[in-house]
Design a protein around this motif. Structure first.
Motif, mmCIF file in Angstrom:
data_model
loop_
_atom_site.group_PDB
_atom_site.id
_atom_site.type_symbol
_atom_site.label_atom_id
_atom_site.label_comp_id
_atom_site.label_asym_id
_atom_site.label_seq_id
_atom_site.Cartn_x
_atom_site.Cartn_y
_atom_site.Cartn_z
ATOM 1 N N ASP A 125 0.831 -1.209 0.000
ATOM 2 C CA ASP A 125 0.000 0.000 0.000
ATOM 3 C C ASP A 125 0.862 1.254 0.000
ATOM 4 O O ASP A 125 0.508 2.265 -0.604
ATOM 5 C CB ASP A 125 -0.936 0.005 1.202
ATOM 6 C CG ASP A 125 -2.037 -1.052 1.060
ATOM 7 O OD1 ASP A 125 -2.362 -1.393 -0.092
ATOM 8 O OD2 ASP A 125 -2.550 -1.500 2.099
ATOM 9 N N ARG A 143 1.895 1.933 -3.470
ATOM 10 C CA ARG A 143 0.786 2.446 -4.275
ATOM 11 C C ARG A 143 0.507 3.913 -3.985
ATOM 12 O O ARG A 143 0.117 4.666 -4.861
ATOM 13 C CB ARG A 143 -0.482 1.652 -4.007
ATOM 14 C CG ARG A 143 -0.470 0.314 -4.655
ATOM 15 C CD ARG A 143 -1.742 -0.418 -4.366
ATOM 16 N NE ARG A 143 -1.526 -1.820 -4.647
ATOM 17 C CZ ARG A 143 -2.308 -2.534 -5.418
ATOM 18 N NH1 ARG A 143 -3.380 -2.002 -5.924
ATOM 19 N NH2 ARG A 143 -2.042 -3.793 -5.650
ATOM 20 N N GLN A 144 0.704 4.338 -2.755
ATOM 21 C CA GLN A 144 0.436 5.717 -2.368
ATOM 22 C C GLN A 144 1.628 6.646 -2.627
ATOM 23 O O GLN A 144 1.495 7.856 -2.505
ATOM 24 C CB GLN A 144 0.062 5.786 -0.881
ATOM 25 C CG GLN A 144 -1.162 4.973 -0.537
ATOM 26 C CD GLN A 144 -2.401 5.427 -1.312
ATOM 27 O OE1 GLN A 144 -2.573 6.601 -1.565
ATOM 28 N NE2 GLN A 144 -3.242 4.480 -1.680
#
Length: 76
Positions: A26, A29-30
């Motif tokens: 995550d 992805r961020q």
């Protein structure tokens, strides 16, 4: 030979490929996209280098003109 290709294709069809879902964290992805920078400009040619390049271009164009005059059908 045909059977070898068929065997190769059939073996590739049976291969297990790893799943890609869930492999990116995550945090990744961020993360923001990387900042693009300008490509560094190469060195600028000096007057002597430009003259040498012009002479080389002229020689290559003269060779190309001579090659264009050759009758290819006569060589075969």
């Amino acid at each position: 030979m045909r059977y070898a290709m068929l065997l190769l294709v059939s073996l590739c069809a049976c291969a297990d490929f790893p799943e890609l879902e869930g492999t990116i964290s995550d945090a990744a992805r961020q993360a923001p996209y990387p900042r693009l920078t300008a490509f560094p400009v190469g060195p600028v040619a000096t007057g002597a280098e430009e003259d040498a390049l012009r002479d080389r271009i002229a020689a290559l164009q003269a060779r190309a003109a001579i090659i264009r005059q050759i009758d290819i059908t006569a060589l075969q």
